[in-house]
Design a protein around this motif. Structure first.
Motif, PDB file in Angstrom:
ATOM      1  N   TYR A 112      12.809  27.433 -32.136  1.00 29.57           N
ATOM      2  CA  TYR A 112      11.526  27.042 -32.741  1.00 29.57           C
ATOM      3  C   TYR A 112      11.678  27.034 -34.258  1.00 29.57           C
ATOM      4  N   ASP A 113      10.934  26.169 -34.916  1.00 30.30           N
ATOM      5  CA  ASP A 113      11.006  26.199 -36.375  1.00 30.30           C
ATOM      6  C   ASP A 113      10.186  27.371 -36.910  1.00 30.30           C
ATOM      7  N   GLU A 114      10.415  27.683 -38.165  1.00 35.81           N
ATOM      8  CA  GLU A 114       9.797  28.861 -38.769  1.00 35.81           C
ATOM      9  C   GLU A 114       8.287  28.771 -38.761  1.00 35.81           C
ATOM     10  N   HIS A 115       7.745  27.575 -38.992  1.00 37.39           N
ATOM     11  CA  HIS A 115       6.293  27.409 -39.024  1.00 37.39           C
ATOM     12  C   HIS A 115       5.684  27.751 -37.664  1.00 37.39           C
ATOM     13  N   ALA A 116       6.322  27.292 -36.584  1.00 30.78           N
ATOM     14  CA  ALA A 116       5.797  27.543 -35.246  1.00 30.78           C
ATOM     15  C   ALA A 116       5.794  29.025 -34.912  1.00 30.78           C
ATOM     16  N   LEU A 117       6.722  29.783 -35.492  1.00 33.71           N
ATOM     17  CA  LEU A 117       6.845  31.195 -35.169  1.00 33.71           C
ATOM     18  C   LEU A 117       5.885  32.094 -35.939  1.00 33.71           C
ATOM     19  N   LYS A 118       5.140  31.549 -36.885  1.00 30.08           N
ATOM     20  CA  LYS A 118       4.204  32.366 -37.634  1.00 30.08           C
ATOM     21  C   LYS A 118       3.215  33.069 -36.709  1.00 30.08           C
ATOM     22  N   ALA A 119       2.868  32.404 -35.612  1.00 30.84           N
ATOM     23  CA  ALA A 119       1.902  32.975 -34.685  1.00 30.84           C
ATOM     24  C   ALA A 119       2.412  34.250 -34.020  1.00 30.84           C
ATOM     25  N   PHE A 120       3.736  34.452 -34.007  1.00 34.91           N
ATOM     26  CA  PHE A 120       4.295  35.602 -33.321  1.00 34.91           C
ATOM     27  C   PHE A 120       4.632  36.749 -34.262  1.00 34.91           C
ATOM     28  N   GLU A 121       4.506  36.535 -35.552  1.00 34.29           N
ATOM     29  CA  GLU A 121       4.987  37.524 -36.512  1.00 34.29           C
ATOM     30  C   GLU A 121       4.337  38.890 -36.330  1.00 34.29           C
ATOM     31  N   GLU A 122       3.031  38.921 -36.062  1.00 36.27           N
ATOM     32  CA  GLU A 122       2.349  40.209 -36.000  1.00 36.27           C
ATOM     33  C   GLU A 122       2.554  40.894 -34.655  1.00 36.27           C
ATOM     34  N   HIS A 123       3.160  40.196 -33.705  1.00 31.07           N
ATOM     35  CA  HIS A 123       3.338  40.758 -32.366  1.00 31.07           C
ATOM     36  C   HIS A 123       4.761  41.232 -32.112  1.00 31.07           C
ATOM     37  N   ALA A 124       5.749  40.506 -32.601  1.00 33.28           N
ATOM     38  CA  ALA A 124       7.145  40.855 -32.338  1.00 33.28           C
ATOM     39  C   ALA A 124       7.692  41.730 -33.450  1.00 33.28           C
ATOM     40  N   ALA A 125       8.761  42.453 -33.147  1.00 33.41           N
ATOM     41  CA  ALA A 125       9.431  43.213 -34.183  1.00 33.41           C
ATOM     42  C   ALA A 125       9.978  42.263 -35.243  1.00 33.41           C
ATOM     43  N   ASP A 126      10.516  41.129 -34.797  1.00 33.43           N
ATOM     44  CA  ASP A 126      11.094  40.162 -35.728  1.00 33.43           C
ATOM     45  C   ASP A 126      11.446  38.912 -34.929  1.00 33.43           C
ATOM     46  N   TYR A 127      11.939  37.896 -35.615  1.00 35.26           N
ATOM     47  CA  TYR A 127      12.464  36.728 -34.918  1.00 35.26           C
ATOM     48  C   TYR A 127      13.666  36.188 -35.681  1.00 35.26           C
ATOM     49  N   LEU A 128      14.568  35.565 -34.936  1.00 33.57           N
ATOM     50  CA  LEU A 128      15.772  34.962 -35.495  1.00 33.57           C
ATOM     51  C   LEU A 128      15.827  33.509 -35.060  1.00 33.57           C
ATOM     52  N   LEU A 129      16.149  32.643 -36.001  1.00 35.32           N
ATOM     53  CA  LEU A 129      16.255  31.224 -35.696  1.00 35.32           C
ATOM     54  C   LEU A 129      17.699  30.874 -35.354  1.00 35.32           C
ATOM     55  N   LYS A 130      17.863  30.022 -34.345  1.00 38.49           N
ATOM     56  CA  LYS A 130      19.187  29.519 -33.981  1.00 38.49           C
ATOM     57  C   LYS A 130      19.563  28.350 -34.884  1.00 38.49           C
ATOM     58  N   PRO A 131      20.815  28.233 -35.309  1.00 37.20           N
ATOM     59  CA  PRO A 131      21.892  29.222 -35.173  1.00 37.20           C
ATOM     60  C   PRO A 131      21.614  30.439 -36.042  1.00 37.20           C
ATOM     61  N   ILE A 132      22.042  31.587 -35.608  1.00 37.90           N
ATOM     62  CA  ILE A 132      21.675  32.840 -36.258  1.00 37.90           C
ATOM     63  C   ILE A 132      22.443  33.032 -37.560  1.00 37.90           C
ATOM     64  N   ASP A 133      21.714  33.361 -38.593  1.00 37.12           N
ATOM     65  CA  ASP A 133      22.301  33.683 -39.888  1.00 37.12           C
ATOM     66  C   ASP A 133      22.682  35.170 -39.868  1.00 37.12           C
ATOM     67  N   PRO A 134      23.949  35.514 -40.052  1.00 38.04           N
ATOM     68  CA  PRO A 134      24.365  36.918 -40.002  1.00 38.04           C
ATOM     69  C   PRO A 134      23.605  37.816 -40.976  1.00 38.04           C
ATOM     70  N   GLN A 135      23.278  37.300 -42.168  1.00 36.06           N
ATOM     71  CA  GLN A 135      22.538  38.117 -43.128  1.00 36.06           C
ATOM     72  C   GLN A 135      21.120  38.379 -42.645  1.00 36.06           C
ATOM     73  N   ARG A 136      20.530  37.374 -42.004  1.00 35.35           N
ATOM     74  CA  ARG A 136      19.177  37.547 -41.460  1.00 35.35           C
ATOM     75  C   ARG A 136      19.198  38.568 -40.319  1.00 35.35           C
ATOM     76  N   LEU A 137      20.228  38.521 -39.480  1.00 27.05           N
ATOM     77  CA  LEU A 137      20.372  39.501 -38.413  1.00 27.05           C
ATOM     78  C   LEU A 137      20.547  40.899 -38.988  1.00 27.05           C
ATOM     79  N   ALA A 138      21.304  41.023 -40.072  1.00 21.47           N
ATOM     80  CA  ALA A 138      21.525  42.332 -40.696  1.00 21.47           C
ATOM     81  C   ALA A 138      20.203  42.934 -41.164  1.00 21.47           C
ATOM     82  N   ARG A 139      19.305  42.100 -41.707  1.00 20.37           N
ATOM     83  CA  ARG A 139      17.992  42.610 -42.136  1.00 20.37           C
ATOM     84  C   ARG A 139      17.177  43.075 -40.927  1.00 20.37           C
ATOM     85  N   THR A 140      17.267  42.322 -39.835  1.00 20.24           N
ATOM     86  CA  THR A 140      16.561  42.722 -38.617  1.00 20.24           C
ATOM     87  C   THR A 140      17.063  44.068 -38.110  1.00 20.24           C
TER      88      THR A 140
END
Length: 238
Positions: A83-111
């Protein structure tokens, strides 16, 4: 040590994430699942700290799966999705986090840093995860399947788990009676039983004030005195 479970129907995506997590010395991947039905079982069996969960999966989506987990067993959820980042805004307050495919290693490290902090989201309903269930994920003999709710005669608990009894098929589900009562039209007729009102052909009243239901297939289901009045009311029986 963080324990993790990966649930994604795409094998390359699972392998990519597993390889990235292997670089973190304090993360242990307990397992991986190719669909949400297997994922439900693995969550209850393995009790991971975090689940990396794909949203779009065939037959049962990640969102539907999360809504089937009791709050007491719900791990941290990290969506892994295309999903694109805009579509995932609806889930931000519910999930611990989200990662977009392909996964950015630095983004995963922050998670992972956030997960290591130990701060937990309070369990909340995910968008689309509180709708009534139309099918129940089950395990049968050497297979997994979804049993349509209108095929279900009744559900009961025994020493082997929660048993779903249908007209033609039956299986074991990882869903609790509480979740099934909340998320389906089945009603409780006994402490250990839920029944589909549309599958009742007869109610036999017993001398002790309880009753037995006879289903379309001829099976008998107990009705306790506590729940008999509610059932009569639902069926408009005086």
């Amino acid at each position: 040590m963080l324990t993790a479970l990966i649930i994604d129907d795409e094998a390359p995506s699972r392998e990519e994430l597993k390889a990235l997590l292997a670089a973190a010395p304090d993360v242990e991947v307990l397992g991986e699942c190719a669909n949400a039905i297997e994922g439900l079982s693995a969550i209850h069996r393995l009790r991971p700290d975090v689940v990396f969960l794909d949203i779009q999966m065939p037959r049962l989506s990640g969102l539907e799966m999360v809504g089937m987990i009791d709050a007491s067993a719900l791990p941290q959820i990290v969506f892994v999705t295309a999903y694109d980042e805009h579509a995932l805004k609806a889930f931000e307050e519910h999930a611990a986090d989200y990662l977009l495919k392909p996964i950015d290693p630095q983004r995963l490290a922050r998670t992972l840093d956030w997960l290591r902090s130990g701060v937990r989201h309070s369990p909340r309903a995910f968008p689309g995860s509180t709708e009534k269930l139309r099918q129940i994920p089950c395990f049968g003999r050497n297979r997994i399947f979804l049993l349509a709710l209108d095929e279900v005669e009744f559900i009961h608990t025994d020493l082997a788990g929660v048993q779903v009894i249908g007209n033609q098929r039956q299986g074991t589900t990882e869903l609790s009676l509480k979740i099934l009562q909340e998320r389906t039209s089945l009603i409780r007729c006994h402490r250990q039983f839920l029944v589909n009102l549309d599958q009742i052909t007869e109610i036999e009243l017993l001398d002790n004030g309880a009753a037995e239901i006879i289903t379309r297939s001829g099976r008998r289901v107990p009705v306790s005195r506590r729940h008999l009045r509610e059932m009569k009311d639902r069926l408009l029986i005086p």
